[in-house]
Design a protein around this motif. Structure first.
Motif, PDB file in Angstrom:
ATOM      1  N   LYS A 129     -51.978 -72.198  59.362  1.00 13.92           N
ATOM      2  CA  LYS A 129     -51.188 -70.972  59.576  1.00 13.92           C
ATOM      3  C   LYS A 129     -51.300 -70.034  58.368  1.00 13.92           C
ATOM      4  O   LYS A 129     -51.305 -70.480  57.226  1.00 13.92           O
ATOM      5  CB  LYS A 129     -49.713 -71.307  59.806  1.00 13.92           C
ATOM      6  N   LEU A 130     -51.293 -68.730  58.647  1.00 17.24           N
ATOM      7  CA  LEU A 130     -51.303 -67.745  57.560  1.00 17.24           C
ATOM      8  C   LEU A 130     -49.894 -67.350  57.138  1.00 17.24           C
ATOM      9  O   LEU A 130     -49.670 -66.841  56.053  1.00 17.24           O
ATOM     10  CB  LEU A 130     -52.086 -66.502  57.970  1.00 17.24           C
ATOM     11  N   SER A 131     -48.953 -67.521  58.018  1.00 13.53           N
ATOM     12  CA  SER A 131     -47.535 -67.323  57.694  1.00 13.53           C
ATOM     13  C   SER A 131     -46.741 -67.932  58.843  1.00 13.53           C
ATOM     14  O   SER A 131     -47.301 -68.593  59.727  1.00 13.53           O
ATOM     15  CB  SER A 131     -47.207 -65.843  57.491  1.00 13.53           C
ATOM     16  N   SER A 132     -45.419 -67.708  58.820  1.00 14.26           N
ATOM     17  CA  SER A 132     -44.590 -68.383  59.829  1.00 14.26           C
ATOM     18  C   SER A 132     -44.551 -67.572  61.128  1.00 14.26           C
ATOM     19  O   SER A 132     -45.068 -66.456  61.212  1.00 14.26           O
ATOM     20  CB  SER A 132     -43.154 -68.501  59.290  1.00 14.26           C
ATOM     21  N   LYS A 133     -43.902 -68.126  62.139  1.00  9.73           N
ATOM     22  CA  LYS A 133     -43.780 -67.410  63.422  1.00  9.73           C
ATOM     23  C   LYS A 133     -42.966 -66.120  63.245  1.00  9.73           C
ATOM     24  O   LYS A 133     -43.024 -65.227  64.078  1.00  9.73           O
ATOM     25  CB  LYS A 133     -43.109 -68.301  64.461  1.00  9.73           C
ATOM     26  N   ARG A 134     -42.232 -66.009  62.126  1.00  9.99           N
ATOM     27  CA  ARG A 134     -41.503 -64.756  61.856  1.00  9.99           C
ATOM     28  C   ARG A 134     -42.430 -63.713  61.224  1.00  9.99           C
ATOM     29  O   ARG A 134     -42.023 -62.595  60.947  1.00  9.99           O
ATOM     30  CB  ARG A 134     -40.330 -65.012  60.900  1.00  9.99           C
ATOM     31  N   ARG A 135     -43.659 -64.136  60.928  1.00 13.31           N
ATOM     32  CA  ARG A 135     -44.680 -63.252  60.325  1.00 13.31           C
ATOM     33  C   ARG A 135     -44.201 -62.629  59.019  1.00 13.31           C
ATOM     34  O   ARG A 135     -44.533 -61.502  58.698  1.00 13.31           O
ATOM     35  CB  ARG A 135     -45.115 -62.174  61.333  1.00 13.31           C
ATOM     36  N   GLU A 136     -43.403 -63.389  58.303  1.00  9.99           N
ATOM     37  CA  GLU A 136     -43.015 -62.916  56.963  1.00  9.99           C
ATOM     38  C   GLU A 136     -43.955 -63.572  55.958  1.00  9.99           C
ATOM     39  O   GLU A 136     -44.561 -64.613  56.238  1.00  9.99           O
ATOM     40  CB  GLU A 136     -41.580 -63.342  56.665  1.00  9.99           C
ATOM     41  N   VAL A 146     -60.570 -53.552  49.140  1.00  9.66           N
ATOM     42  CA  VAL A 146     -59.778 -54.676  49.670  1.00  9.66           C
ATOM     43  C   VAL A 146     -59.143 -54.203  50.976  1.00  9.66           C
ATOM     44  O   VAL A 146     -58.511 -53.141  51.009  1.00  9.66           O
ATOM     45  CB  VAL A 146     -58.677 -55.100  48.684  1.00  9.66           C
ATOM     46  N   MET A 147     -59.302 -54.972  52.036  1.00 11.09           N
ATOM     47  CA  MET A 147     -58.902 -54.513  53.378  1.00 11.09           C
ATOM     48  C   MET A 147     -57.921 -55.476  54.034  1.00 11.09           C
ATOM     49  O   MET A 147     -58.019 -56.692  53.891  1.00 11.09           O
ATOM     50  CB  MET A 147     -60.151 -54.401  54.253  1.00 11.09           C
ATOM     51  N   VAL A 148     -56.948 -54.879  54.733  1.00  3.81           N
ATOM     52  CA  VAL A 148     -56.050 -55.645  55.606  1.00  3.81           C
ATOM     53  C   VAL A 148     -55.897 -54.874  56.919  1.00  3.81           C
ATOM     54  O   VAL A 148     -56.247 -53.692  57.011  1.00  3.81           O
ATOM     55  CB  VAL A 148     -54.658 -55.865  54.978  1.00  3.81           C
ATOM     56  N   GLY A 149     -55.333 -55.545  57.918  1.00  3.48           N
ATOM     57  CA  GLY A 149     -54.963 -54.850  59.147  1.00  3.48           C
ATOM     58  C   GLY A 149     -53.551 -54.287  59.009  1.00  3.48           C
ATOM     59  O   GLY A 149     -52.776 -54.702  58.141  1.00  3.48           O
ATOM     60  N   GLY A 207     -54.893 -59.764  58.442  1.00  3.35           N
ATOM     61  CA  GLY A 207     -54.512 -61.106  58.901  1.00  3.35           C
ATOM     62  C   GLY A 207     -55.463 -61.626  59.971  1.00  3.35           C
ATOM     63  O   GLY A 207     -56.599 -61.169  60.084  1.00  3.35           O
ATOM     64  N   GLY A 208     -54.924 -62.519  60.758  1.00  2.00           N
ATOM     65  CA  GLY A 208     -55.715 -63.229  61.742  1.00  2.00           C
ATOM     66  C   GLY A 208     -56.350 -62.364  62.803  1.00  2.00           C
ATOM     67  O   GLY A 208     -57.461 -62.646  63.257  1.00  2.00           O
ATOM     68  N   GLU A 209     -55.663 -61.312  63.225  1.00  2.00           N
ATOM     69  CA  GLU A 209     -56.260 -60.426  64.241  1.00  2.00           C
ATOM     70  C   GLU A 209     -57.508 -59.746  63.689  1.00  2.00           C
ATOM     71  O   GLU A 209     -58.550 -59.695  64.335  1.00  2.00           O
ATOM     72  CB  GLU A 209     -55.239 -59.365  64.671  1.00  2.00           C
ATOM     73  N   LEU A 210     -57.374 -59.216  62.479  1.00  2.00           N
ATOM     74  CA  LEU A 210     -58.509 -58.508  61.885  1.00  2.00           C
ATOM     75  C   LEU A 210     -59.650 -59.463  61.588  1.00  2.00           C
ATOM     76  O   LEU A 210     -60.814 -59.164  61.861  1.00  2.00           O
ATOM     77  CB  LEU A 210     -58.065 -57.796  60.603  1.00  2.00           C
TER      78      LEU A 210
END
Ligand SMILES: NC(=O)c1ccc[n+]([C@@H]2O[C@H](COP(=O)([O-])OP(=O)(O)OC[C@H]3O[C@@H](n4cnc5c(N)ncnc54)[C@H](OP(=O)(O)O)[C@@H]3O)[C@@H](O)[C@H]2O)c1
Ligand SMILES: Nc1nc(=O)c(N)c(NC[C@H](O)[C@H](O)[C@H](O)COP(=O)(O)O)[nH]1
Length: 220
Positions: free
Chosen positions: A14-21, A44-47, A155-158
């Motif tokens: 997991k990259l973070s919790s289900k709360r996406r914090e 440096v890139m993020v979504g 994150g995971g989508e990107l």
């Protein structure tokens, strides 16, 4: 342009919790490694999901690394890039402050007033794609800007989309000593998922860092 994906995930992926914090998965040495990787990158890139969840700053922590970049006639911090099809990045987001240049990648579907608000906040807009950012085109634009290395933090989508488009050259993932769980918690690669033609990786290195392991893969 070399695209290096760097992320930290729990032992259960997991990259973070289900709360996406934001959850600290890296230890101090891995955070320092990340800072060094940022320092060696042009951008440096993020979504926008990460921007909305974490309000990241994406600058260098280490003043010596900032000075070393200046000595190389580079900006103190790498350029910041957000994939944000509809220009949802808040104008008060830390990623838009004056610490570094920020590009926002949008699609044709982005509302004009949102684009104007981001431009007024100092962002440089790149438009690519109709509904969602066309990453191949957008990254070609960044390459034409002279960027040699792009670090992608998630994150995971990107991350999924970059692999789907065949744009990732390297994956560095720190596996930390935590269980996060949660069927809805974000993972390293989310999106639609592959059902065939799975991207193949070649394991280049395994390194123990803090209480975890850094895996480095080259993408075939
Ligand atoms: N542990 C780590 O290393 C790490 C690193 C980063 C983030 N995170 C965590 O990950 C979570 C956020 O991840 P996330 O997956 O929700 O968000 P994300 O990957 O940061 O952003 C996803 C969003 O980016 C936009 N986007 C624009 N063009 C895209 C494209 N071609 N493909 C995919 N997305 C595109 C989409 O929104 P639009 O459709 O509006 O454009 C999409 O919903 C947070 O909880 C954060 O804490 C963890
Ligand atoms: N390498 C890494 N280890 C972690 O334990 C963790 N939670 C993240 N998460 C990435 C985070 O969601 C953002 O992408 C930025 O790392 C925040 O950037 P700033 O520190 O504000 O510059 N990344």
């Amino acid at each position: 342009m070399r695209v290096v994906v760097n992320a930290a995930m729990s032992a259960d992926g997991k990259l973070s919790s289900k709360r996406r914090e934001q959850i600290a998965i890296s230890g101090p040495d891995d955070f320092d490694r990340m800072d060094a990787l940022r320092a060696g990158s042009d951008a440096v890139m993020v979504g926008v999901g990460t921007v909305l969840a974490d309000d990241p700053h994406l600058t260098l922590d280490d003043p010596e690394r900032q000075a070393a970049r200046r000595d190389r006639d580079e900006s103190a911090h790498p350029v910041r890039v957000v994939a944000d099809s509809r220009a949802r990045t808040p104008t008060d987001a830390r990623i838009l402050d004056d610490a570094a240049t920020t590009y926002v990648l949008v699609s044709e579907s982005a509302p004009t007033e949102r684009i104007e608000a981001l431009e007024s906040s100092g962002a440089r807009l790149v438009t690519a794609g109709d509904e969602r950012v066309a990453l191949t085109d957008a990254l070609s634009t960044l390459e034409r800007e002279g960027f040699d290395q792009l670090m992608v933090e998630g994150g995971g989508e990107l991350i999924f989309s970059l692999f789907e488009a065949g744009l990732a050259d390297e994956l560095r993932v720190f596996v930390g000593p935590k269980i996060i769980g949660g069927r809805d918690a974000p993972t390293l690669a989310d999106g639609e998922g592959f059902v065939s033609e799975f991207p193949e990786l070649e394991l280049a290195d395994v390194e123990r860092i803090d209480d975890g392991v850094l895996l480095r893969y080259s993408v075939e």
